[in-house]
Design a protein around this motif. Structure first.
Motif, short mmCIF file in Angstrom:
data_model
loop_
_atom_site.label_atom_id
_atom_site.label_comp_id
_atom_site.label_asym_id
_atom_site.label_seq_id
_atom_site.Cartn_x
_atom_site.Cartn_y
_atom_site.Cartn_z
N ARG A 1 0.83 -1.19 0.00
CA ARG A 1 0.00 0.00 0.00
C ARG A 1 0.87 1.25 0.00
O ARG A 1 2.05 1.21 0.39
CB ARG A 1 -0.95 0.02 1.18
N VAL A 2 0.30 2.35 -0.43
CA VAL A 2 1.02 3.61 -0.45
C VAL A 2 1.06 4.14 0.98
O VAL A 2 0.03 4.48 1.56
CB VAL A 2 0.34 4.63 -1.39
N GLU A 3 2.26 4.20 1.56
CA GLU A 3 2.42 4.66 2.93
C GLU A 3 2.62 6.17 3.01
O GLU A 3 2.26 6.80 4.00
CB GLU A 3 3.62 3.95 3.58
N ALA A 4 3.22 6.76 1.97
CA ALA A 4 3.51 8.19 2.01
C ALA A 4 3.34 8.78 0.62
O ALA A 4 3.61 8.13 -0.39
CB ALA A 4 4.93 8.43 2.51
N GLN B 1 4.68 15.91 -2.32
CA GLN B 1 4.81 16.71 -3.53
C GLN B 1 6.28 16.85 -3.88
O GLN B 1 7.13 17.04 -3.01
CB GLN B 1 4.16 18.08 -3.34
N ALA B 2 6.57 16.69 -5.15
CA ALA B 2 7.95 16.78 -5.63
C ALA B 2 7.95 17.65 -6.88
O ALA B 2 6.90 17.99 -7.42
CB ALA B 2 8.50 15.38 -5.95
N GLU B 3 9.13 18.01 -7.33
CA GLU B 3 9.23 18.84 -8.52
C GLU B 3 8.58 18.14 -9.71
O GLU B 3 8.92 17.02 -10.05
CB GLU B 3 10.69 19.14 -8.84
N GLY B 4 7.61 18.78 -10.30
CA GLY B 4 6.94 18.21 -11.46
C GLY B 4 5.88 17.19 -11.13
O GLY B 4 5.33 16.54 -12.03
N GLY B 5 5.55 17.04 -9.84
CA GLY B 5 4.51 16.07 -9.52
C GLY B 5 4.57 15.57 -8.10
O GLY B 5 4.68 16.35 -7.14
N PHE B 6 4.56 14.23 -7.93
CA PHE B 6 4.45 13.62 -6.62
C PHE B 6 5.36 12.39 -6.53
O PHE B 6 5.66 11.75 -7.54
CB PHE B 6 3.00 13.18 -6.34
N THR B 7 5.76 12.07 -5.30
CA THR B 7 6.49 10.84 -5.04
C THR B 7 5.69 10.01 -4.06
O THR B 7 5.34 10.48 -2.97
CB THR B 7 7.89 11.11 -4.45
N LEU B 8 5.37 8.78 -4.44
CA LEU B 8 4.63 7.86 -3.60
C LEU B 8 5.57 6.77 -3.12
O LEU B 8 6.35 6.22 -3.91
CB LEU B 8 3.47 7.22 -4.36
N THR B 9 5.53 6.45 -1.83
CA THR B 9 6.36 5.40 -1.25
C THR B 9 5.47 4.29 -0.74
O THR B 9 4.51 4.56 0.01
CB THR B 9 7.23 5.94 -0.11
N THR B 10 5.74 3.06 -1.14
CA THR B 10 4.88 1.94 -0.74
C THR B 10 5.45 1.21 0.47
O THR B 10 6.58 1.43 0.89
CB THR B 10 4.72 0.92 -1.89
N SER B 11 4.65 0.32 1.03
CA SER B 11 5.04 -0.44 2.21
C SER B 11 6.19 -1.40 1.94
O SER B 11 6.82 -1.89 2.87
CB SER B 11 3.83 -1.22 2.75
N LEU B 12 6.48 -1.67 0.67
CA LEU B 12 7.61 -2.53 0.32
C LEU B 12 8.83 -1.71 -0.08
O LEU B 12 9.83 -2.25 -0.55
CB LEU B 12 7.24 -3.48 -0.82
#
Length: 338
Positions: free
Chosen positions: A88-91, A94-105
């Motif tokens: 699942r997406v834990e975090a 917002q990042a330059e040019g969009g977004f950064t998603l960090t998953t549970s793995l």
């Protein structure tokens, strides 16, 4: 091994709306990565009612949940989506040019836009408070969903619960199981009146046994293989029912998980969006399907499909800034190459 993945659109949720969003984004030449907490695509259609018929999908007078997912996956396949399952997406940052998603793995997805299609959020079954339950769950003797009806052919099945799932599966499994026993604490069921009447008729014909007013009390077996389910009334009267499987349908426990901490405009555990674009209060993040809410919202899969199309068109300028988007029907342009 965790990795960093670059894409145009990150989709949270691989249910029907998430899969159709892949298609709609693909038709606009936008690449997608899809993240889901389940081990397979399909969301609640796959996890809860793969064999249950759905009657309100256009052009399909009747289609099973699993079949619908197969068709949606086939429709999305030409656009080569990347699926990150069982995480699942834990975090989300917002990042330059969009977004950064960090998953549970530990995987990271960099995307120019995000579509949240997570249904009603992360979900899991409400488990009965029975001693030794984990061992029987691990062996498959105790389950909270049915994926393949044939697995119960010739088996003795106890079904506990009084809602639609309990009644629907009792009616379905009576044709393949050796015996079906329905356990409920009171005579009145919460299921649709028509199917509840069908269950009552099946019981009158001897096709289903009814254990009323009983509740689950204990499990008997070697800790993995189930031999019997012990039932009890509120007065303490007990009954032992030989069984190979217990299907417990006590509903789902819903939670938003980390989504609740992302600063989105939440209204009663749903995400408020602008109806025309399905955009949230954070530009570039859109929500569709059961998770999204706005005045006049209907919780129908077909409305979620429409929202997927609107979100994709709203996202296009972010992915291709300065490029004009000329609306074309699929009958005219076909399916573009991924």
């Amino acid at each position: 091994m965790s990795e960093m993945i670059e894409t145009d659109v990150a989709i949270i949720g691989a249910g029907p709306c998430g899969l159709f969003a892949v298609f709609e984004c693909g038709m606009l030449k936008m690449r997608c990565v899809v993240v889901d907490t389940l081990e397979e695509i399909g969301g609640q259609c796959a996890a809860l009612y793969p064999e249950k018929p759905i009657f309100d999908i256009p052009a399909h007078p009747q289609i099973a949940g699993a079949a619908l997912i197969e068709r949606l996956a086939e429709q999305a396949a030409p656009f080569s989506p990347r699926f990150l399952l069982n995480q699942r997406v834990e975090a989300l940052a917002q990042a330059e040019g969009g977004f950064t998603l960090t998953t549970s793995l530990g995987n990271q997805v960099r995307a120019k836009a995000v579509i949240i299609a997570a249904g009603a959020g992360a979900f899991g079954p409400n488990r009965p408070p029975l001693e030794g339950l984990p061992g029987y769950e691990a062996s498959g003797a105790v389950r909270y969903m049915v994926t393949k009806r044939e697995e119960f052919r010739g088996k003795r099945v106890v079904i506990a619960g009084g809602g639609d799932s309990a009644v629907d599966w009792a009616l379905s499994l009576k044709d393949v199981a050796e015996k079906v026993i329905v356990v409920h604490r009171r005579p009145k069921f919460r299921a649709a009146p028509e199917t509840a009447a069908q269950l009552e008729a099946a019981a009158a014909r001897g096709e289903v046994e009814m254990a009323i007013p009983y509740q689950l009390h204990a499990l008997e077996g070697d800790g993995a293989k189930l031999e019997a389910v012990v039932l009890a009334t509120l007065k303490g009267e007990e009954m032992r029912v030989p069984a190979d499987h217990l299907l417990a349908f006590f509903g789902l426990s819903m939670e938003l998980g980390p989504i609740a901490d992302w600063g989105l405009g939440l209204e009663r555990s749903h995400i408020a969006v602008t109806p025309a674009t399905c955009e949230t209060n954070i530009p570039g993040i859109h929500a569709i399907g059961d998770m999204a809410t706005y005045p006049g919202k209907l919780k129908l899969i077909l409305q979620g499909f429409s929202e997927a199309a609107m979100a994709a068109h709203a996202i296009h300028p972010r992915v291709f800034p300065g490029e004009a988007l000329h609306f074309e029907y699929s009958t005219s342009k076909g399916v573009p190459a991924a």
